[in-house]
Every structure is written in structure tokens, then in C-alpha cells.
Design an enzyme around this catalytic site. Structure first.
Site, PDB file in Angstrom:
ATOM      1  CG  ASP A 124      -0.979   8.436  46.487  1.00 45.28           C
ATOM      2  OD1 ASP A 124      -0.171   9.541  46.001  1.00 45.28           O
ATOM      3  OD2 ASP A 124      -1.021   7.400  45.963  1.00 45.28           O
ATOM      4  CG  MET A 125       0.360  14.780  47.491  1.00 44.29           C
ATOM      5  SD  MET A 125      -0.908  15.857  48.062  1.00 44.29           S
ATOM      6  CE  MET A 125      -1.381  14.916  49.465  1.00 44.29           C
TER       7      MET A 125
ATOM      8  CG  HIS B 286       4.134  16.508  47.097  1.00 38.57           C
ATOM      9  ND1 HIS B 286       3.433  17.654  47.581  1.00 38.57           N
ATOM     10  CD2 HIS B 286       3.553  16.247  45.991  1.00 38.57           C
ATOM     11  CE1 HIS B 286       2.515  17.726  46.885  1.00 38.57           C
ATOM     12  NE2 HIS B 286       2.441  16.970  45.771  1.00 38.57           N
TER      13      HIS B 286
ATOM     14  CB  SER C 171      13.694  22.024  39.676  1.00 40.77           C
ATOM     15  OG  SER C 171      14.724  21.672  39.061  1.00 40.77           O
TER      16      SER C 171
ATOM     17  CE1 TYR D 102      11.089  17.173  39.452  1.00 38.79           C
ATOM     18  CE2 TYR D 102      12.687  18.175  38.038  1.00 38.79           C
ATOM     19  CZ  TYR D 102      12.180  17.822  39.337  1.00 38.79           C
ATOM     20  OH  TYR D 102      12.453  18.417  40.418  1.00 38.79           O
TER      21      TYR D 102
ATOM     22  CB  ALA E 177       6.094  19.238  31.619  1.00 42.04           C
TER      23      ALA E 177
ATOM     24  CE1 TYR F  60      22.233  15.225  42.012  1.00 41.47           C
ATOM     25  CE2 TYR F  60      24.365  15.727  41.190  1.00 41.47           C
ATOM     26  CZ  TYR F  60      23.469  14.882  41.821  1.00 41.47           C
ATOM     27  OH  TYR F  60      23.811  13.550  42.024  1.00 41.47           O
ATOM     28  CB  ILE F  61      19.568  19.354  46.386  1.00 41.70           C
ATOM     29  CG1 ILE F  61      18.935  20.545  45.899  1.00 41.70           C
ATOM     30  CG2 ILE F  61      19.464  19.250  48.108  1.00 41.70           C
ATOM     31  CD1 ILE F  61      19.953  21.568  46.173  1.00 41.70           C
TER      32      ILE F  61
ATOM     33  CB  THR G 141      17.449  14.219  48.302  1.00 41.86           C
ATOM     34  OG1 THR G 141      17.447  14.012  46.760  1.00 41.86           O
ATOM     35  CG2 THR G 141      17.312  15.593  48.676  1.00 41.86           C
TER      36      THR G 141
HETATM   37  N1  LIG Z   1      17.061  16.748  44.889  1.00 38.27           N
HETATM   38  C1  LIG Z   1      17.344  17.678  43.799  1.00 38.27           C
HETATM   39  O1  LIG Z   1      18.394  17.446  43.282  1.00 38.27           O
HETATM   40  C2  LIG Z   1      16.265  18.580  43.425  1.00 38.27           C
HETATM   41  C3  LIG Z   1      16.822  19.443  42.533  1.00 38.27           C
HETATM   42  C4  LIG Z   1      15.591  20.345  42.089  1.00 38.27           C
HETATM   43  C5  LIG Z   1      14.266  20.395  42.628  1.00 38.27           C
HETATM   44  N2  LIG Z   1      13.979  19.505  43.584  1.00 38.27           N
HETATM   45  C6  LIG Z   1      12.671  19.447  44.479  1.00 38.27           C
HETATM   46  O2  LIG Z   1      12.849  19.509  45.558  1.00 38.27           O
HETATM   47  C7  LIG Z   1      11.602  18.566  45.982  1.00 38.27           C
HETATM   48  C8  LIG Z   1      12.208  17.489  46.922  1.00 38.27           C
HETATM   49  O3  LIG Z   1      12.914  16.747  46.334  1.00 38.27           O
HETATM   50  P1  LIG Z   1      13.982  15.532  47.150  1.00 38.27           P
HETATM   51  O4  LIG Z   1      14.946  15.338  46.241  1.00 38.27           O
HETATM   52  O5  LIG Z   1      13.797  15.822  48.631  1.00 38.27           O
HETATM   53  O6  LIG Z   1      12.854  14.379  46.900  1.00 38.27           O
HETATM   54  P2  LIG Z   1      12.652  12.819  47.814  1.00 38.27           P
HETATM   55  O7  LIG Z   1      13.840  12.752  48.656  1.00 38.27           O
HETATM   56  O8  LIG Z   1      12.440  11.899  46.761  1.00 38.27           O
HETATM   57  O9  LIG Z   1      11.415  13.135  48.720  1.00 38.27           O
HETATM   58  C9  LIG Z   1      10.139  13.304  47.919  1.00 38.27           C
HETATM   59  C10 LIG Z   1       8.980  13.129  49.011  1.00 38.27           C
HETATM   60  O10 LIG Z   1       7.946  13.396  48.307  1.00 38.27           O
HETATM   61  C11 LIG Z   1       7.001  12.504  48.673  1.00 38.27           C
HETATM   62  N3  LIG Z   1       6.035  11.768  47.746  1.00 38.27           N
HETATM   63  C12 LIG Z   1       6.528  11.238  46.581  1.00 38.27           C
HETATM   64  N4  LIG Z   1       5.427  11.025  45.765  1.00 38.27           N
HETATM   65  C13 LIG Z   1       4.475  11.166  46.547  1.00 38.27           C
HETATM   66  C14 LIG Z   1       2.724  11.043  46.365  1.00 38.27           C
HETATM   67  N5  LIG Z   1       2.436  10.549  45.305  1.00 38.27           N
HETATM   68  N6  LIG Z   1       2.001  11.388  47.240  1.00 38.27           N
HETATM   69  C15 LIG Z   1       2.759  11.986  48.353  1.00 38.27           C
HETATM   70  N7  LIG Z   1       3.738  12.384  48.736  1.00 38.27           N
HETATM   71  C16 LIG Z   1       4.720  11.760  47.487  1.00 38.27           C
HETATM   72  C17 LIG Z   1       7.918  11.327  49.293  1.00 38.27           C
HETATM   73  O11 LIG Z   1       7.348  10.546  50.270  1.00 38.27           O
HETATM   74  P3  LIG Z   1       6.523   9.086  50.008  1.00 38.27           P
HETATM   75  O12 LIG Z   1       7.360   8.337  48.951  1.00 38.27           O
HETATM   76  O13 LIG Z   1       6.624   8.372  51.550  1.00 38.27           O
HETATM   77  O14 LIG Z   1       5.203   9.499  49.705  1.00 38.27           O
HETATM   78  C18 LIG Z   1       8.950  12.090  49.817  1.00 38.27           C
HETATM   79  O15 LIG Z   1       8.879  12.447  51.068  1.00 38.27           O
HETATM   80  C19 LIG Z   1      10.881  18.174  44.911  1.00 38.27           C
HETATM   81  O16 LIG Z   1       9.673  18.996  44.537  1.00 38.27           O
HETATM   82  C20 LIG Z   1      11.983  18.135  43.871  1.00 38.27           C
HETATM   83  O17 LIG Z   1      11.310  18.323  42.472  1.00 38.27           O
HETATM   84  C21 LIG Z   1      15.099  18.773  44.224  1.00 38.27           C
END
Ligand SMILES: NC(=O)c1ccc[n+]([C@@H]2O[C@H](COP(=O)([O-])OP(=O)(O)OC[C@H]3O[C@@H](n4cnc5c(N)ncnc54)[C@H](OP(=O)(O)O)[C@@H]3O)[C@@H](O)[C@H]2O)c1
Ligand SMILES: *[C@@H]1O[C@H](CO)[C@@H](O)[C@H](O)[C@H]1NC(C)=O
Length: 290
Positions: A90-91, A118, A169, A182, A184, A216-217, A219
Site C-alpha cells: 500500500d503506497m 500507481h 498527466s 491530484y 498538485a 484522457y485514457i 481505464t
Molecule cells: N486514465 C487516465 O485518464 C489518466 C490520465 C492521465 C494520467 N493518468 C495516470 O496514469 C496512471 C494510471 O492510471 P489508471 O487510470 O490506469 O488508474 P487505475 O486504473 O485506477 O489504476 C491505479 C492503480 O494504482 C493502484 N493503487 C491505487 N492506490 C494505491 C495504493 N494506495 N497503494 C498501492 N497501489 C495503489 C491500483 O491498485 P489497487 O487499488 O489494487 O491498490 C491500480 O493498480 C496514474 O498515475 C494516473 O495518474 C491516467
């Protein structure tokens, strides 16, 4: 006419030089490399793990949900990873972040790529009304744990002349209403890692830093959190992960994805920030947010 001819030959020469000296990406560059991908139980991190697996890397995935991680490990193995394993961490807990790096040392014998991806803490999309808990937990999960992991993995990365890949991002580059804490954390990452990159270079420490600036991705988390609240189109997480891995392995300083929608925004923000903010205002469906 003569000037034109000189200009054309100069351009041709430059292009030839560019293509000749440009190293091309190949799977060979990844085979057998030891990779730690954080936040890899779902979303972009999961896809990054699969990309490395396909090319025969030793993959270590980590997050908090054990069941999902077990499935990701199985899929990595079926895709052809040299090995695949998971570590629960847990981060929010910086001691756990440090231990995670030690696990990479003891289980993989070192590290070639540290992929910091993460994000958690507070992922709501809404007005900032002074919730300090949201600020501190976002900073801990999205920034402090990144710094801690980097510190703890630096010896391994120096030994392997490795690479750090940081998933940031557009919110780390331009103002992002309704995601104040976020944004920040992402600005903090940009400051930390761009400075670290420059310092490593000056100190002749052969560790590269790649920062991925994402739009925007699609997920599950992003669709759930901002779906219906902004007008932008989500880009595919699979292609996103491919671009991140390629950029990291090629040791590029930056990956911008999706490139063409984002690059003009990045160029505008320094020259004409008012115009940029005016343009971006239209992408928020405020009536669906408040
Ligand atoms: N999707 C977008 O539109 C987008 C846009 C710009 C940037 N990003 C960046 O891309 C990255 C991935 O985003 P995503 O959309 O793929 O997110 P996601 O699907 O929500 O995945 C987040 C991951 O982080 C883990 N995580 C969350 N809290 C945690 C904690 N306290 N300790 C350890 N692990 C933790 C989650 O697993 P668990 O919950 O199992 O711990 C999960 O594996 C992030 O850095 C995000 O800021 C995403
Ligand atoms: C933080 O992580 C360490 C190492 O895994 C663990 O010993 C400790 O109990 C954790 N602290 C909390 C508050 O969970």
C-alpha cells in the site's frame, strides 16, 4: 534558385542524419530485463506489465488487490514473460514502498526499469472545498511514495544503467479544475523528476528518466471518475501502454500521449495561458460536476 537548392539538400541531409542515427525499437532490448511496475493490478499499469511480458522481461507487479495481481501474473506468464511475480504493498505507507524496492533486489537480483504508475489517495473529480486529508493522502500516494521508491531503487538502477519511467498527466503541466490535489501531485512529480534527470546527467550517473504526459485514457477508473463531466474523448489504454514502454526503453525524456491533441496545448500554455484556459473552459460540463 541556388539558395533553394542548398536549403533542400540541407533538409535532405538532416532527415538522412536523423533516420540514420535514430536507434529503432526492438523487442530484443527488453528480453531478460528486470522490471517493477507499480499500480499494475488494473488500468494502464496492467497493460504496461503485459507489454513488458510480451517481450520477455522479468516482471514484478504490485498494488493492494491480491486477487487481481494473481490474475495479472498468470496473464504475464501466458504472454511470454521470462518470469512474473507480485508483491502486495500500500503506497500510503512509505515503509512499504521502501520494502517493495528491497523485494525487487532480493527476488529479481536487481532492476533495469522502475515504472512508477500507481495513483490513488483521492480520485474524486469535483470542487476543492478545503479537504486537507485529500491533499496529504494524494501527496503521499502519488508523490512521496514515488520519491521513496526512487531513492530505494537508485543503487540497483545505477548498477544496471537502468531507467525510471514516471507516469504523469496533462494535469502535471496545466491547471486542472476539479482535481486540485491530484494536479498538485503531478506537478510535484514533474519538478522532482525533471530536476533529478538534469542532476544525474551532470553527475554522469547513467540512469535515465522518462516522464509520460498523458491525456484522457479509457481505464475503468477514469471513465467512472470523469465520464460525463468532460467533453474529451478517451484514448485506448493498450496503445498508451505501448507508447510508454517504447519511450522508456528508448530512454526518451518524454512521452506525450495522445500526441496531437496534447502537444498544441503544451505549446500554448507558456505563450498564451489566457487563451489556453479560455479554450479548456469549454471542456468541463460544469452542470454535471457541481
Ligand atoms: N486514465 C487516465 O485518464 C489518466 C490520465 C492521465 C494520467 N493518468 C495516470 O496514469 C496512471 C494510471 O492510471 P489508471 O487510470 O490506469 O488508474 P487505475 O486504473 O485506477 O489504476 C491505479 C492503480 O494504482 C493502484 N493503487 C491505487 N492506490 C494505491 C495504493 N494506495 N497503494 C498501492 N497501489 C495503489 C491500483 O491498485 P489497487 O487499488 O489494487 O491498490 C491500480 O493498480 C496514474 O498515475 C494516473 O495518474 C491516467
Ligand atoms: C507499513 O509497512 C510496513 C512494512 O511492510 C509494515 O511493517 C507496517 O505495519 C505498515 N504500517 C501500517 C500503518 O500499515
Amino acid at each position: 534558385m541556388a539558395a533553394l537548392r542548398i536549403l533542400v539538400s540541407l533538409l535532405v541531409g538532416l532527415c538522412a542524419y536523423y533516420f540514420y542515427t535514430r536507434e529503432t525499437f526492438s523487442e530484443e532490448m527488453v528480453r531478460g530485463k528486470r522490471v517493477l511496475v507499480t499500480g499494475s493490478s488494473m488500468g494502464i499499469g496492467e497493460q504496461i506489465a503485459y507489454e513488458f511480458a510480451r517481450m520477455g522481461a522479468h516482471v514484478m507487479v504490485t498494488a493492494r488487490s491480491e486477487k487481481r495481481l494473481q490474475e495479472v501474473v498468470q496473464k504475464c506468464l501466458s504472454l511470454g514473460s521470462a518470469s512474473a511475480r507480485y508483491v502486495l504493498a500500500d503506497m500510503h505507507n512509505l515503509t512499504a514502498a521502501q520494502k517493495l524496492a528491497e523485494e525487487a533486489r532480493s527476488q529479481l537480483g536487481g532492476l533495469d526499469y522502475l515504472v512508477l504508475n500507481h495513483a490513488g489517495g483521492d480520485v474524486r473529480f469535483g470542487p476543492f472545498e478545503g479537504d486537507m486529508e485529500s491533499v496529504t493522502s494524494s501527496m503521499t500516494v502519488n508523490f512521496l511514495s514515488y520519491a521513496q521508491l526512487t531513492v530505494a531503487a537508485m543503487d540497483m538502477l545505477r548498477e544496471s544503467q537502468g531507467g525510471i519511467v514516471v507516469v504523469s498527466s496533462l494535469s502535471g503541466r496545466i491547471p486542472s479544475p476539479f482535481s486540485v490535489p491530484y494536479a498538485a501531485t503531478k506537478f510535484a512529480l514533474e519538478g522532482f523528476y525533471s530536476s533529478l534527470r538534469a542532476e544525474l546527467h551532470l553527475r554522469k550517473i547513467p540512469v535515465d528518466v522518462t516522464v509520460a504526459v498523458l491525456g484522457y485514457i479509457n481505464t475503468d477508473t477514469a471513465l467512472k471518475v470523469v465520464g460525463g463531466k468532460i467533453t474529451m474523448q478517451a484514448s485506448p489504454k493498450e496503445t498508451c501502454a505501448q507508447e510508454i514502454v517504447k519511450g522508456g526503453v528508448m530512454r526518451r525524456r518524454e512521452v506525450v500521449y495522445p500526441y496531437w491533441p496534447l502537444k498544441p496545448i503544451l505549446l500554448l500554455k507558456d505563450w498564451v495561458p489566457e487563451l489556453l484556459e479560455w479554450l479548456l473552459r469549454r471542456s468541463y460540463l460544469v452542470e454535471n460536476i457541481l
